[in-house]
Scaffold this motif. Structure first.
Motif, PDB file in Angstrom:
ATOM      1  N   GLN A  14      53.742 -17.000 -16.028  1.00 50.30           N
ATOM      2  CA  GLN A  14      54.852 -16.943 -15.106  1.00 50.30           C
ATOM      3  C   GLN A  14      55.036 -15.124 -15.047  1.00 50.30           C
ATOM      4  O   GLN A  14      55.138 -14.637 -16.023  1.00 50.30           O
ATOM      5  N   ALA A  59      63.920 -15.194 -11.632  1.00 52.34           N
ATOM      6  CA  ALA A  59      62.355 -15.454 -12.169  1.00 52.34           C
ATOM      7  C   ALA A  59      61.681 -14.049 -11.805  1.00 52.34           C
ATOM      8  O   ALA A  59      60.723 -13.997 -12.438  1.00 52.34           O
ATOM      9  N   ILE A  66      59.075 -17.270 -22.498  1.00 52.84           N
ATOM     10  CA  ILE A  66      59.030 -18.777 -22.048  1.00 52.84           C
ATOM     11  C   ILE A  66      59.037 -19.481 -23.596  1.00 52.84           C
ATOM     12  O   ILE A  66      58.215 -19.144 -24.258  1.00 52.84           O
ATOM     13  N   PHE A  77      63.211 -19.940 -19.616  1.00 50.04           N
ATOM     14  CA  PHE A  77      62.827 -18.773 -19.381  1.00 50.04           C
ATOM     15  C   PHE A  77      63.860 -17.832 -19.862  1.00 50.04           C
ATOM     16  O   PHE A  77      65.114 -18.157 -19.483  1.00 50.04           O
TER      17      PHE A  77
END
Length: 82
Positions: A14, A59, A66, A77
């Motif tokens: 991510q 985000a 994470i 997160f």
């Protein structure tokens, strides 16, 4: 960019940085199923994930991590966000 795995079966990745008119960060979120019997490095089975609407602004970061819950059911997160 943050990343983690669950039991070495699923890889989560991510975030990251994209510089340009859209800004210095990206909220991309992908998984890679490591249990697939065959795939090549030129065509890995990445799957784009969708955030809940409440996470979209938070985000979008590139300095975070994470973690996975002990029961492997939740991702957390950890983002330093004002």
């Amino acid at each position: 960019m943050a990343y983690t795995t669950i039991d070495e079966n699923m890889f989560y990745m991510q975030g990251g940085v994209i510089y340009g008119p859209a800004g210095p960060t990206t909220n991309q979120f992908y998984t890679l199923d490591l249990t697939q019997p065959t795939w090549t490095t030129s065509k890995p089975p990445w799957k784009a994930m969708v955030y809940p609407e409440t996470l979209n602004l938070r985000a979008k970061n590139n300095k975070h991590s994470i973690s996975v819950s002990p029961d492997n059911q939740n991702l957390t997160f950890w983002v330093a966000y004002p």
